[in-house]
Design a protein around this motif. Sequence first.
Motif, mmCIF file in Angstrom:
data_model
loop_
_atom_site.group_PDB
_atom_site.id
_atom_site.type_symbol
_atom_site.label_atom_id
_atom_site.label_comp_id
_atom_site.label_asym_id
_atom_site.label_seq_id
_atom_site.Cartn_x
_atom_site.Cartn_y
_atom_site.Cartn_z
ATOM 1 N N MET A 124 0.125 -16.553 42.059
ATOM 2 C CA MET A 124 -1.278 -16.924 41.878
ATOM 3 C C MET A 124 -1.415 -18.337 41.303
ATOM 4 O O MET A 124 -0.654 -18.747 40.440
ATOM 5 C CB MET A 124 -1.936 -15.919 40.933
ATOM 6 C CG MET A 124 -3.419 -16.126 40.784
ATOM 7 S SD MET A 124 -4.199 -14.692 40.047
ATOM 8 C CE MET A 124 -3.170 -14.437 38.615
ATOM 9 N N ARG A 125 -2.426 -19.050 41.802
ATOM 10 C CA ARG A 125 -2.716 -20.375 41.226
ATOM 11 C C ARG A 125 -3.640 -20.214 40.039
ATOM 12 O O ARG A 125 -4.584 -19.417 40.084
ATOM 13 C CB ARG A 125 -3.373 -21.280 42.266
ATOM 14 C CG ARG A 125 -2.377 -21.769 43.295
ATOM 15 C CD ARG A 125 -3.049 -22.635 44.321
ATOM 16 N NE ARG A 125 -3.447 -23.938 43.774
ATOM 17 C CZ ARG A 125 -3.993 -24.895 44.519
ATOM 18 N NH1 ARG A 125 -4.204 -24.686 45.790
ATOM 19 N NH2 ARG A 125 -4.323 -26.055 43.981
ATOM 20 N N ILE A 126 -3.354 -20.978 39.014
ATOM 21 C CA ILE A 126 -4.155 -20.897 37.794
ATOM 22 C C ILE A 126 -4.877 -22.229 37.607
ATOM 23 O O ILE A 126 -4.245 -23.284 37.583
ATOM 24 C CB ILE A 126 -3.266 -20.606 36.564
ATOM 25 C CG1 ILE A 126 -2.571 -19.254 36.741
ATOM 26 C CG2 ILE A 126 -4.085 -20.642 35.289
ATOM 27 C CD1 ILE A 126 -1.575 -18.929 35.650
ATOM 28 N N ILE A 127 -6.207 -22.139 37.548
ATOM 29 C CA ILE A 127 -6.994 -23.361 37.381
ATOM 30 C C ILE A 127 -7.801 -23.248 36.092
ATOM 31 O O ILE A 127 -8.628 -22.348 35.944
ATOM 32 C CB ILE A 127 -7.922 -23.578 38.584
ATOM 33 C CG1 ILE A 127 -7.077 -23.689 39.857
ATOM 34 C CG2 ILE A 127 -8.767 -24.825 38.376
ATOM 35 C CD1 ILE A 127 -7.881 -23.613 41.132
ATOM 36 N N LEU A 128 -7.518 -24.160 35.196
ATOM 37 C CA LEU A 128 -8.168 -24.123 33.886
ATOM 38 C C LEU A 128 -9.324 -25.112 33.835
ATOM 39 O O LEU A 128 -9.225 -26.222 34.355
ATOM 40 C CB LEU A 128 -7.144 -24.468 32.794
ATOM 41 C CG LEU A 128 -7.697 -24.614 31.381
ATOM 42 C CD1 LEU A 128 -8.081 -23.266 30.815
ATOM 43 C CD2 LEU A 128 -6.692 -25.309 30.480
#
Lengths: 75, 419
Positions: free
Chosen positions: B178-182
Amino acid sequence: MGKKMTFEVAMNRLEQIVQQLEQGRLDLEEAIKIFEEGMALYRQCQAQLQEAEKKIETLVKTDEGFKLDLMEVEA
Amino acid sequence: MDRFDFQLAEYQQETLRTQPLTVSRLTQQIKILLETGLAPVWLTGEISNFKRHTSGHFYFSLKDEYAQIPCVMWAGRNRNLYFLPQDGMQVLVYGQVTVYEKRGYYQLEVWEMQPAGVGALQMAFEQLKQRLRAEGLFDEAHKVPLPPFPQRVGIITSPTGAAIRDLVSILRRRWPGMRIILRPVKVQGAGAAEEIAQAIAEFNAFGDVDVLIVGRGGGSLEDLWAFNEEVVARAIFDSEIPVVSAVGHEIDFSISDFVADVRAATPSAAAELVAPDAAEVRRQLQHLVHKMQLHLQRFMQMQRERLNRFVSSYGLRQPLDLVRQRSQQLDDLQRRLLLAAQNRVQAWRQQLNAQRQRLQALSHQSILQRGFAIVYRATPDFEPARELVREAGQLQAGDPIHIQFAVGSAGAKVEKVTK
């Protein structure tokens, strides 16, 4: 949604194939065809499970819209 | 009172009468008396006749069983209130008695107010909760299920601190692809709520995440306050992307928890709710494939059985029976043929015998019976050779011969030959 089928879609399709086989209303050719499709989906899902993202991105608003910057986080 | 005093009093009375005060002057005197004579006070009472003027000022009365006092709280003072005063509410206020000259009455100018008993934040929390619930923001009907296998997750929290570290490490462990975008935000202090609401709106404008986690780690009620603000609640409600609220510890409930699609007790719990467990999914996947293989086998088996059933079905049995009957007939014929052939051979054999008998009847034996004899050339010891003697010329004097009679034979020597 990318070119690749999402994991969810692939899983759902696989479930569907299992059900179709379960009902057994197919002719032999169809059964073998969807079985093969199911195996391909399985391999695709497996491959997706192996993939690992390392990076974390940050959402940055710009004048043109949004961009994603890489961010350092010790995990 | 002695006489002098009486005269003085009378004089003063006379002066007061001849030089009366104006209303303003008296009111002025009352105002000075009250406003300097009474120090600022802490006062407790029940609110009644509460009115919030369009100017933002609050007008109300505080009362107890026997008395009441009009109160005013200017907009500049009430702006920082965490809660909205209501009739019937017991409050503790701090303020100064003042006189409103125009209307000729005294009032308490309230500088600070807090609910009596519970804290102001607690009160504000309950009020907003009630209001938003009444408005339907917490309704189950608005809640969207989380995607089972998210590909991208958006996180709205502080870029530093335990919350983001816990989130990232658990998300990575459970669902590595999964890509994590903060979207880093301030999670406490002035402007935090607005920043959080803005971040939620921005993720929705960006659009390319499957689920949002909004939250922070534990802290005091004041620390967590941003997540109890209406602007955050509305941003969560308006979000097209499913939102998981993860604020503080297990025991902390925030307004964002109620309005979010899913409440997570802690940021770590949010990560576990959002990210499926890859190991579990792998097992599930294998189970599916196993089932698929099993079903295909069963399917093939079924097809075979169907085929068998088809073959033995009544419709097919008819021609089959015909074939069988024909075959049986054929067998019969063959048997009969054999039999016939055998019979024929037998008959031939019998005929042959008869012929042979007839032949035998015609053989030399019967001639011998009639008195003839057969002469064979013979060996010197008179054993018959196979050569029949038909003409005397075949023999010479002295040749041994064998004479066959009807019964018995005799050896002889030729004495004389006559041609």
